[in-house]
Design a protein around this motif. Sequence first.
Motif: not given
Length: 229
Positions: A27-33, A157-165, A173-174, A195-200
Amino acid sequence: MTAMLPFGARALMSSRQEPADSLDFFPTPPWATRAFVRHVALPVLGVLGDCETVWDPACGEGHMAEPLRESFASVSASDIHPYGYGDVEDFLAQDAGVQADWIFTNPPFNLAVAFVYQALAQAARGAAVLVRTGWLHTIERYELFCQHPPFMIAYYVERVPMHRGRWEPDGSTATDYCWVCWVRGAEPRPSMWIPPGQRELLSHPDDIRRWCKPAALPLFEIEAEPEDC
């Protein structure tokens, strides 16, 4: 005691097993979309949010389609596996012909090339896929890019954590991710960076409520003390 866990997760999230007949579900973290929409889809791809159609054909549980609906008036969603969200259909088995103005999706890794070819055949204005940066390599991708040069690649720029299932709101994530974008009839342009800072900035307070559900944590249940005889 209960806790809010991602849809489909067990009480112990590390034990989550994806259904055997499903495809790669990260699943894609909502903030990344939301970051993609804000920095790429609207200002760079030129998507007209109020009058064009958008389709996510690998929607999973709606982690991408729902944030897209925050900005675009017409968003459809489907997946080959019945995750409980969107239509159940095989995108790669769809008949030829335009189905939407834009196709934006996080495709199964091993089928991403096939998804791109299908998306380019079925999107009137363009398509974009969210992939690991490592996906850009290999002869198969080279042949794809020679036939259909991307309009642009947008790197987070910043990492987008995605985990199976599952979606883990506090996950890490790395792995690096990027959007590979095509716009019909447009000349390729240089890559860009989200740009960075989008997750927050773009994580909404109600995201956990929208995509998580209460789950019992039996290891933490407090047993009632026996009454005196």
